[in-house]
Design a protein around this motif. Structure first.
Motif, short mmCIF file in Angstrom:
data_model
loop_
_atom_site.label_atom_id
_atom_site.label_comp_id
_atom_site.label_asym_id
_atom_site.label_seq_id
_atom_site.Cartn_x
_atom_site.Cartn_y
_atom_site.Cartn_z
N MET A 46 23.52 16.41 -7.15
CA MET A 46 23.65 15.01 -6.78
C MET A 46 23.92 14.17 -8.02
N ARG A 47 24.78 13.14 -7.86
CA ARG A 47 25.02 12.23 -8.97
C ARG A 47 24.91 10.80 -8.48
N VAL A 103 13.58 7.85 -6.01
CA VAL A 103 13.57 9.30 -5.80
C VAL A 103 13.44 9.60 -4.31
N SER A 104 12.55 8.88 -3.63
CA SER A 104 12.39 9.07 -2.19
C SER A 104 13.66 8.70 -1.44
N PHE A 105 14.31 7.61 -1.85
CA PHE A 105 15.54 7.20 -1.17
C PHE A 105 16.62 8.27 -1.32
N LEU A 106 16.77 8.81 -2.51
CA LEU A 106 17.82 9.81 -2.73
C LEU A 106 17.53 11.09 -1.94
N GLU A 107 16.27 11.36 -1.68
CA GLU A 107 15.91 12.55 -0.90
C GLU A 107 16.11 12.33 0.60
N THR A 108 15.90 11.09 1.07
CA THR A 108 15.88 10.83 2.51
C THR A 108 17.02 9.94 3.01
N GLY A 109 17.61 9.13 2.12
CA GLY A 109 18.61 8.16 2.54
C GLY A 109 18.02 6.96 3.24
N MET A 136 11.93 -0.34 -17.45
CA MET A 136 12.20 0.11 -16.09
C MET A 136 13.46 0.97 -16.05
N ALA A 137 14.49 0.55 -16.76
CA ALA A 137 15.73 1.33 -16.77
C ALA A 137 15.49 2.72 -17.34
N LEU A 138 14.72 2.82 -18.41
CA LEU A 138 14.40 4.11 -19.01
C LEU A 138 13.61 4.99 -18.05
N GLU A 139 12.60 4.41 -17.40
CA GLU A 139 11.77 5.17 -16.47
C GLU A 139 12.60 5.71 -15.31
N ILE A 140 13.48 4.86 -14.78
CA ILE A 140 14.31 5.27 -13.65
C ILE A 140 15.26 6.37 -14.06
N ARG A 141 15.93 6.20 -15.19
CA ARG A 141 16.86 7.24 -15.64
C ARG A 141 16.13 8.58 -15.85
N ASP A 142 14.99 8.52 -16.54
CA ASP A 142 14.28 9.76 -16.85
C ASP A 142 13.75 10.44 -15.59
N ARG A 143 13.22 9.63 -14.64
CA ARG A 143 12.70 10.23 -13.41
C ARG A 143 13.80 10.86 -12.58
N LEU A 144 14.95 10.19 -12.50
CA LEU A 144 16.05 10.74 -11.73
C LEU A 144 16.58 12.02 -12.36
N MET A 145 16.74 12.01 -13.67
CA MET A 145 17.24 13.20 -14.35
C MET A 145 16.26 14.36 -14.21
N ALA A 146 14.96 14.05 -14.21
CA ALA A 146 13.96 15.10 -14.03
C ALA A 146 14.04 15.72 -12.65
#
Length: 253
Positions: free
Chosen positions: A1-2, A197-203, A232-242
């Motif tokens: 996913m991207r 993260v939840s949104f990307l998993e469920t839509g 916030m931007a750093l946290e979001i990027r890092d969580r998504l990449m993880a």
């Protein structure tokens, strides 16, 4: 996913800066640059465009009501033709400065009150798309997911990509909670990242007035002007990449 990360940048004016554009541009993959309406001036545009070019970040025009005192967050009574001309003037201004930098203006994302009005009023959305199409029908549109702006862009024959917001609350209509109402903003970076993260998993996107709604998105907006925006931007990027999500421009570059 991207997924793409976009941010509203270049929102200073003269000697006044708004946010840390240089740091945000090290995180995001698309930059929506103010073009002299709600914020921005030729020097601010030039600096922001140059930084985006150096970072390899896609560039879009971010037109809004010509209301710097209200930061474009107030609806200014205008005819539809006036909205078209206002957007055309701002998009053209950014294109002119971008030509000096040597970077293309690849898309348009309306700002603030103009974007929110277009999201629910098809005639306003059509007025904005008329400007985009007449200037360059090859420019894409970045639209709030599930709104009239998406439909107007498609009807105009423009490429449209949809976004969700990392730090904004949603209504069951798919529109954003007005900033003066409870639940409009998410200030906790961890909470914002977990929701994405939840949104990307469920839509499905949680809303303040009902059950989660289905949305589609190719981009996530992380605001550059809010307190704690960089963290916030750093946290979001890092969580998504993880989670194995690839962060890349919705334009594919």
């Amino acid at each position: 996913m991207r997924i793409d990360l976009n941010s509203d940048l270049g929102e200073g004016f003269g000697p006044w800066d708004m946010g840390d554009d240089a740091q945000i541009l090290s995180i995001v993959t698309s930059a929506n640059i103010a073009c002299g309406g709600h914020a921005g001036d030729p020097e601010t545009m030039f600096r922001t465009l140059s930084l985006a070019h150096d970072k390899g970040v896609s560039v879009g025009a971010h037109p809004g009501y010509a209301d710097p005192i209200g930061f474009g967050r107030r609806v200014i009574p205008m005819s539809l033709d006036e909205i078209t001309r206002m957007c055309a003037a701002q998009i053209g201004a950014l294109q002119g400065v971008a030509a000096l930098v040597g970077v293309p203006v690849a898309y348009v994302k309306p700002h603030g009150a103009l974007a929110n009005l277009a999201a629910r009023d098809r005639t306003v959305a059509d007025a904005i798309m008329a400007a985009v199409h007449r200037i360059d029908p090859n420019m894409a549109v970045l639209a709030i997911s599930g709104t009239q702006t998406e439909q107007a862009a498609r009807a105009a024959g423009l490429s449209v990509y949809s976004e969700i917001f990392a730090d904004r609350g949603y209504l069951s209509s798919g529109q954003l909670v007005p900033r003066d109402q409870p639940g409009a903003m998410i200030h906790d970076a961890g909470e914002a990242a977990a929701r994405l993260v939840s949104f990307l998993e469920t839509g499905r996107m949680p809303v303040v007035d009902g059950d989660p709604i289905e949305l589609a998105a190719q981009s996530i907006c992380v605001h550059g002007d809010s307190p704690g925006a960089l963290a916030m931007a750093l946290e979001i990027r890092d969580r998504l990449m993880a989670q194995g999500v690839q962060i890349a421009s919705f334009l594919g570059n």
